[in-house]
Scaffold this motif. Structure first.
Motif, PDB file in Angstrom:
ATOM      1  N   LEU A 156      17.777  56.223  50.091  1.00 43.65           N
ATOM      2  CA  LEU A 156      16.602  56.622  49.325  1.00 43.65           C
ATOM      3  C   LEU A 156      15.321  56.313  50.106  1.00 43.65           C
ATOM      4  N   ALA A 157      15.295  55.168  50.777  1.00 42.09           N
ATOM      5  CA  ALA A 157      14.111  54.797  51.545  1.00 42.09           C
ATOM      6  C   ALA A 157      13.843  55.807  52.656  1.00 42.09           C
ATOM      7  N   LEU A 158      14.883  56.199  53.383  1.00 43.72           N
ATOM      8  CA  LEU A 158      14.720  57.160  54.477  1.00 43.72           C
ATOM      9  C   LEU A 158      14.337  58.542  53.954  1.00 43.72           C
ATOM     10  N   ALA A 159      14.661  58.815  52.688  1.00 41.45           N
ATOM     11  CA  ALA A 159      14.321  60.103  52.069  1.00 41.45           C
ATOM     12  C   ALA A 159      12.924  60.084  51.439  1.00 41.45           C
ATOM     13  N   GLY A 160      12.199  58.957  51.605  1.00 39.41           N
ATOM     14  CA  GLY A 160      10.829  58.897  51.112  1.00 39.41           C
ATOM     15  C   GLY A 160      10.686  58.507  49.664  1.00 39.41           C
ATOM     16  N   ALA A 161      11.579  57.663  49.145  1.00 36.92           N
ATOM     17  CA  ALA A 161      11.511  57.245  47.743  1.00 36.92           C
ATOM     18  C   ALA A 161      10.176  56.577  47.432  1.00 36.92           C
ATOM     19  N   VAL A 162       9.619  56.885  46.264  1.00 34.05           N
ATOM     20  CA  VAL A 162       8.364  56.249  45.845  1.00 34.05           C
ATOM     21  C   VAL A 162       8.615  54.834  45.351  1.00 34.05           C
ATOM     22  N   SER A 163       9.860  54.531  45.001  1.00 35.51           N
ATOM     23  CA  SER A 163      10.236  53.177  44.596  1.00 35.51           C
ATOM     24  C   SER A 163      11.629  52.867  45.107  1.00 35.51           C
ATOM     25  N   THR A 164      11.788  51.675  45.677  1.00 32.85           N
ATOM     26  CA  THR A 164      13.119  51.204  46.054  1.00 32.85           C
ATOM     27  C   THR A 164      13.441  49.900  45.338  1.00 32.85           C
ATOM     28  N   ASP A 165      12.764  49.665  44.214  1.00 31.69           N
ATOM     29  CA  ASP A 165      13.051  48.493  43.384  1.00 31.69           C
ATOM     30  C   ASP A 165      14.402  48.714  42.711  1.00 31.69           C
ATOM     31  N   ARG A 166      15.386  47.932  43.108  1.00 27.68           N
ATOM     32  CA  ARG A 166      16.751  48.202  42.659  1.00 27.68           C
ATOM     33  C   ARG A 166      16.928  48.002  41.158  1.00 27.68           C
ATOM     34  N   GLU A 167      16.199  47.071  40.565  1.00 32.45           N
ATOM     35  CA  GLU A 167      16.327  46.883  39.118  1.00 32.45           C
ATOM     36  C   GLU A 167      15.804  48.097  38.369  1.00 32.45           C
ATOM     37  N   LEU A 222      15.665  51.159  39.515  1.00 36.04           N
ATOM     38  CA  LEU A 222      16.603  52.255  39.765  1.00 36.04           C
ATOM     39  C   LEU A 222      17.880  52.096  38.956  1.00 36.04           C
ATOM     40  N   LEU A 223      18.415  50.871  38.898  1.00 39.67           N
ATOM     41  CA  LEU A 223      19.647  50.642  38.164  1.00 39.67           C
ATOM     42  C   LEU A 223      19.454  50.894  36.670  1.00 39.67           C
ATOM     43  N   ARG A 224      18.344  50.430  36.117  1.00 39.23           N
ATOM     44  CA  ARG A 224      18.077  50.694  34.701  1.00 39.23           C
ATOM     45  C   ARG A 224      17.996  52.192  34.439  1.00 39.23           C
ATOM     46  N   ALA A 225      17.314  52.924  35.315  1.00 40.48           N
ATOM     47  CA  ALA A 225      17.157  54.365  35.130  1.00 40.48           C
ATOM     48  C   ALA A 225      18.500  55.085  35.195  1.00 40.48           C
ATOM     49  N   VAL A 226      19.332  54.697  36.154  1.00 40.37           N
ATOM     50  CA  VAL A 226      20.633  55.350  36.310  1.00 40.37           C
ATOM     51  C   VAL A 226      21.545  55.044  35.122  1.00 40.37           C
ATOM     52  N   LEU A 227      21.578  53.782  34.695  1.00 37.46           N
ATOM     53  CA  LEU A 227      22.453  53.420  33.578  1.00 37.46           C
ATOM     54  C   LEU A 227      21.985  54.047  32.261  1.00 37.46           C
ATOM     55  N   ALA A 232      21.959  61.425  39.648  1.00 40.31           N
ATOM     56  CA  ALA A 232      20.924  62.274  40.241  1.00 40.31           C
ATOM     57  C   ALA A 232      19.705  62.370  39.340  1.00 40.31           C
ATOM     58  N   THR A 233      19.938  62.487  38.038  1.00 40.63           N
ATOM     59  CA  THR A 233      18.832  62.574  37.085  1.00 40.63           C
ATOM     60  C   THR A 233      18.031  61.282  37.068  1.00 40.63           C
ATOM     61  N   GLY A 234      18.730  60.150  36.997  1.00 43.83           N
ATOM     62  CA  GLY A 234      18.055  58.856  36.952  1.00 43.83           C
ATOM     63  C   GLY A 234      17.262  58.571  38.213  1.00 43.83           C
ATOM     64  N   LEU A 235      17.826  58.906  39.376  1.00 50.45           N
ATOM     65  CA  LEU A 235      17.135  58.643  40.631  1.00 50.45           C
ATOM     66  C   LEU A 235      15.938  59.569  40.821  1.00 50.45           C
ATOM     67  N   ALA A 236      16.061  60.807  40.367  1.00 45.08           N
ATOM     68  CA  ALA A 236      14.927  61.729  40.485  1.00 45.08           C
ATOM     69  C   ALA A 236      13.729  61.197  39.710  1.00 45.08           C
ATOM     70  N   ARG A 237      14.002  60.605  38.544  1.00 43.39           N
ATOM     71  CA  ARG A 237      12.920  60.066  37.722  1.00 43.39           C
ATOM     72  C   ARG A 237      12.353  58.776  38.299  1.00 43.39           C
ATOM     73  N   ALA A 238      13.213  57.877  38.709  1.00 46.31           N
ATOM     74  CA  ALA A 238      12.756  56.539  39.094  1.00 46.31           C
ATOM     75  C   ALA A 238      12.372  56.409  40.562  1.00 46.31           C
ATOM     76  N   ALA A 239      13.035  57.171  41.435  1.00 45.55           N
ATOM     77  CA  ALA A 239      12.764  57.070  42.870  1.00 45.55           C
ATOM     78  C   ALA A 239      11.897  58.212  43.378  1.00 45.55           C
ATOM     79  N   GLY A 240      11.784  59.272  42.577  1.00 49.66           N
ATOM     80  CA  GLY A 240      10.993  60.409  43.010  1.00 49.66           C
ATOM     81  C   GLY A 240      11.592  61.136  44.187  1.00 49.66           C
ATOM     82  N   VAL A 241      12.908  61.061  44.334  1.00 48.26           N
ATOM     83  CA  VAL A 241      13.599  61.699  45.452  1.00 48.26           C
ATOM     84  C   VAL A 241      14.366  62.915  44.939  1.00 48.26           C
TER      85      VAL A 241
END
Length: 291
Positions: free
Chosen positions: A190-201, A203-208, A124-133
């Motif tokens: 994430l896309a349906l929730a209005g993510a500012v980025s859906t670049d999986r790389e 997002l994955l880096r941020a989450v890990l 949740a922390t990583g996605l909030a930062r990288a996806a803006g969701v």
């Protein structure tokens, strides 16, 4: 393979330009510790298709073929599993499907039950930062997002033992899943929730990186959820707290009441109308009304 077969395979791989493949080399360079020192991750392996990254990584760990910090990512899972052996499927490259091997030797086994909750906080922390969701957690292991004003499940976490000294945590996140592709109406992405980025790389880096940070804190505190800040962080991001819920418990028993706390063992404490506060360590939680 005939030239036509090769062309068809190439066309299939690139048939959806909104869903490019992950690049293993770049992820390794960004995440894997240098010379075996410094960070959590020792390897990142990407496979195009597998049944379950959790099953594969558990098998590798039991065979002595994986060390702590091994990451296995699949572009597509055909037999992904959630809690209670529920199936988790999604189109190829539409999400993030990965597992990580952890070996928290300094932490008493009694505290290992915090690992799926820790993973939830990290994701949740990583996605909030990288996806803006704005993401929240449904106890014990669902990731929730808001789509058209409704709470939807966009991800899940499954932790499994890998021998006496290891745990594999698996994560599945719907990233670019479209409305027509949702397996059930209650699902989201994430896309349906209005993510500012859906670049999986990204997002994955941020989450890990977030998982590495939270795991390091928790491990340094000997697994103490209070000292590490994990218990407070989970409670702050938990959409279940303060809700009326029904817990479907083992043995065909159910419990209804208000979810009032996460205790020191990571259990959900439910206050019943009889005035009893009962901790629940395992079960399926149903939110009975909006927050």
């Amino acid at each position: 393979m005939t030239p036509r077969d090769a062309a068809d395979e190439n066309n299939n791989r690139w048939s959806d330009l909104d869903r490019p493949p992950l690049k293993e080399t770049g992820l390794r360079k960004a995440l894997v510790r240098d010379g075996g020192h410094g960070g959590l991750y020792c390897d990142v392996v990407i496979v195009q298709r597998t049944g379950s990254t959790n099953s594969d990584l558990v098998a590798r760990a039991l065979a002595g073929e994986a060390d702590e910090g091994a990451v296995l990512v699949a572009e597509e899972q055909t037999a992904g599993r959630g809690r209670l052996d529920r199936q988790w499927t999604a189109p190829a490259r539409s999400g993030l499907f990965f597992s990580v091997l952890l070996k928290p030797a300094e932490v008493p086994v009694a505290r290992w039950g915090w690992l799926p909750l820790l993973t939830g906080v990290a994701v949740a922390t990583g996605l909030a930062r990288a996806a803006g969701v704005d993401t929240s957690l449904k106890w014990p292991n669902d990731l929730l997002v808001t789509v058209d004003g409704e709470e939807r499940k966009a991800g899940g976490i499954l932790a499994e033992r890998a021998g006496a000294d290891g745990v594999v945590v698996g994560v599945g996140i719907n990233v670019t899943l479209r409305a027509a592709e949702l397996p059930v109406p209650q699902a989201g992405s994430l896309a349906l929730a209005g993510a500012v980025s859906t670049d999986r790389e990204t997002l994955l880096r941020a989450v890990l990186r977030s998982l590495e940070d939270w795991y390091g804190r928790w491990r340094a505190a000997g697994g103490d959820p209070g000292v590490s800040g994990l218990q407070e962080a989970y409670a702050a991001g938990c959409a279940t707290l303060g809700r009326s819920v029904r817990a479907e418990l083992p043995g065909d028993r159910s419990l209804t009441g208000e979810a009032v706390a996460i205790d020191g063992d990571g259990r959900l404490v439910i206050a019943t109308k009889e005035g009893v506060q009962e901790p629940v360590g395992a079960g399926d939680i149903v939110h009975l009304r909006p927050a």
